[in-house]
Design a protein around this motif. Structure first.
Motif: not given
Length: 424
Positions: A146-148, A345-349, A367-370, A373-376
């Protein structure tokens, strides 16, 4: 100071870790087959029954019964902790928030996971695997990350002639211009999760990180009594004072804010990816279908920093049929199941390759910016006494937001409290 100018605009626009319990389990054979239970938070997606049914149809002798816990993360943790402290076998598989791993592992409430029997780990985003570890050992398996993200009314920003904001000052300007439109009259500028629960820890951390500060430094020590942390907290405090953040948002958890955004009451909303699918429903529950988009969170001088979220599945140390529990986790961690969950559900895998799938990118443009976001993203403190740490953060942030304490005093007091809770 830059934060001060952004607050003026908002006003005008809107009117190391510790050992516990003698150490974690050393791990052993996961034995026993038969029916199991799955303890999880309230299923707001409505898709979990289909996922569990897929397992049950293939494993009639090892059926999974879902035990839905409260919607609030704090309520979920409380029930899981109580069951663990009482050594109850009522929960076989635990759906843990990523920040609970250290506490549950150190207290010997969950089993060590054999890495070599979970091939999905090699396909997961590395940051998600770290959330499942304690002292170099694996105690859970990443299922969702998850990322905001900043949800915004694309239609209104386009009509006002402004771009998605990268800074708090730009967000204030956008609010001012949109609210000058007939369609924007009376609309709230921004909201997140500000009720006194885990979501407030997340939003507080993101504000601090977005201003260049940290809650806990790389050395594992708290560091919140700083000018950067003060700038982040003052942004939130002054936004509440001005009305930029609606006063009702002090009661918002994820679902309250989601409903406000879907009802067209908010121009900007800080939220997790799961909102995307719900806000896109064409069943009449959302008034913003086709009218919104997402962008990275804004910060003081540029794009902000998300707090790392997500959920990991762990095996209760007191469960029966642990071999069945392990296989159920392996099933839910598979690419097929994570892809199905994303699409429903559009939840981040946690599965990294899904973010790069062109078909999924077409359906979920974020998905790409998410993934970036998660990696950073910045993790919350990985400490054994996490329950006490997050409670202290929530208390300090809530006192400042409700004007019980001045922001500087709240941070000074928080620094003292965290220093006593986080020891090396």
């Amino acid at each position: 100071m830059a934060v001060a100018s952004s607050l003026v605009l908002l006003a005008s626009a809107c009117g190391g870790d510790e050992e516990a319990g003698g150490g974690a389990t050393t791990g052993g054979a996961l034995e026993g087959r038969g029916p199991i239970t799955f303890a999880t938070g309230k299923d707001t997606s409505g898709f979990l029954p289909a996922q569990v049914s897929a397992w049950n149809s293939q494993h009639p002798e090892e059926k999974v019964t879902v035990v839905e816990l409260p919607e609030s993360a704090d309520g979920q943790r409380q029930q899981m902790v109580q069951a663990s402290q009482n050594k109850q076998d009522s929960f076989s598989v635990l759906n843990l928030d990523v920040v609970w791993t250290a506490e549950f592992a150190a207290n010997r409430w969950v089993e060590e996971i054999p890495r070599d029997s979970f091939p999905s780990l090699s396909a997961a985003i590395p940051a998600t695997i770290k959330t499942a570890e304690y002292r170099g050992k694996l105690y859970a398996v990443p299922i969702t990350s998850d990322g905001g993200m900043l949800y915004y009314r694309k239609d209104l920003l386009t009509k006002a002639g402004v771009q998605p904001p990268a800074t708090w000052a730009e967000m204030a300007t956008a609010c001012q211009k949109v609210q000058a439109l007939p369609e924007g009259k009376g609309m709230g500028c921004y909201a997140g999760q500000f009720e006194k629960y885990e979501g407030l820890t997340v939003n507080f951390s993101e504000a601090i990180n977005g201003a260049g500060g940290v809650v806990v430094g790389e050395d594992g020590k708290p560091n919140v009594d700083t000018p950067e942390a003060l700038a982040g907290l003052e942004f939130l405090v002054n936004a509440f004072k001005s009305g930029a953040i609606p006063k009702a948002a002090i009661t918002y958890k994820e679902e309250e804010g989601r409903r406000a955004f879907q009802d067209g009451k908010l121009l900007f909303h800080r939220q997790w990816p799961y909102q995307y699918a719900l806000a896109s429903k064409t069943d009449g529950s959302s008034k913003v279908v086709g009218k919104f988009a997402v962008a990275p969170l804004p910060g003081l001088n540029g794009p902000g920093v998300s707090t790392l979220g997500g959920h990991n599945y762990a095996i209760s140390a007191f469960a029966k049929n642990k071999a069945s529990a392990a296989d159920f986790i392996k099933f839910m961690a598979s690419e097929e199941r994570q892809s199905a969950n994303l699409q429903a559900s559009s939840q981040a895998p946690a599965w990294a390759s899904l973010y790069d799938d062109t078909a999924l990118q077409a359906k979920f443009p974020y998905l790409t910016p998410l993934k970036a976001s998660i990696e950073k993203a910045q993790p919350r403190p990985a400490v054994v006494k996490y329950g006490d740490v997050t409670a202290a953060i929530q208390e300090a942030a809530y006192d400042a937001l409700t004007e019980k304490k001045q922001p500087k005093q709240a941070l000074t007091d928080l620094q003292t409290k965290l220093s006593s809770l986080i020891t090396q």
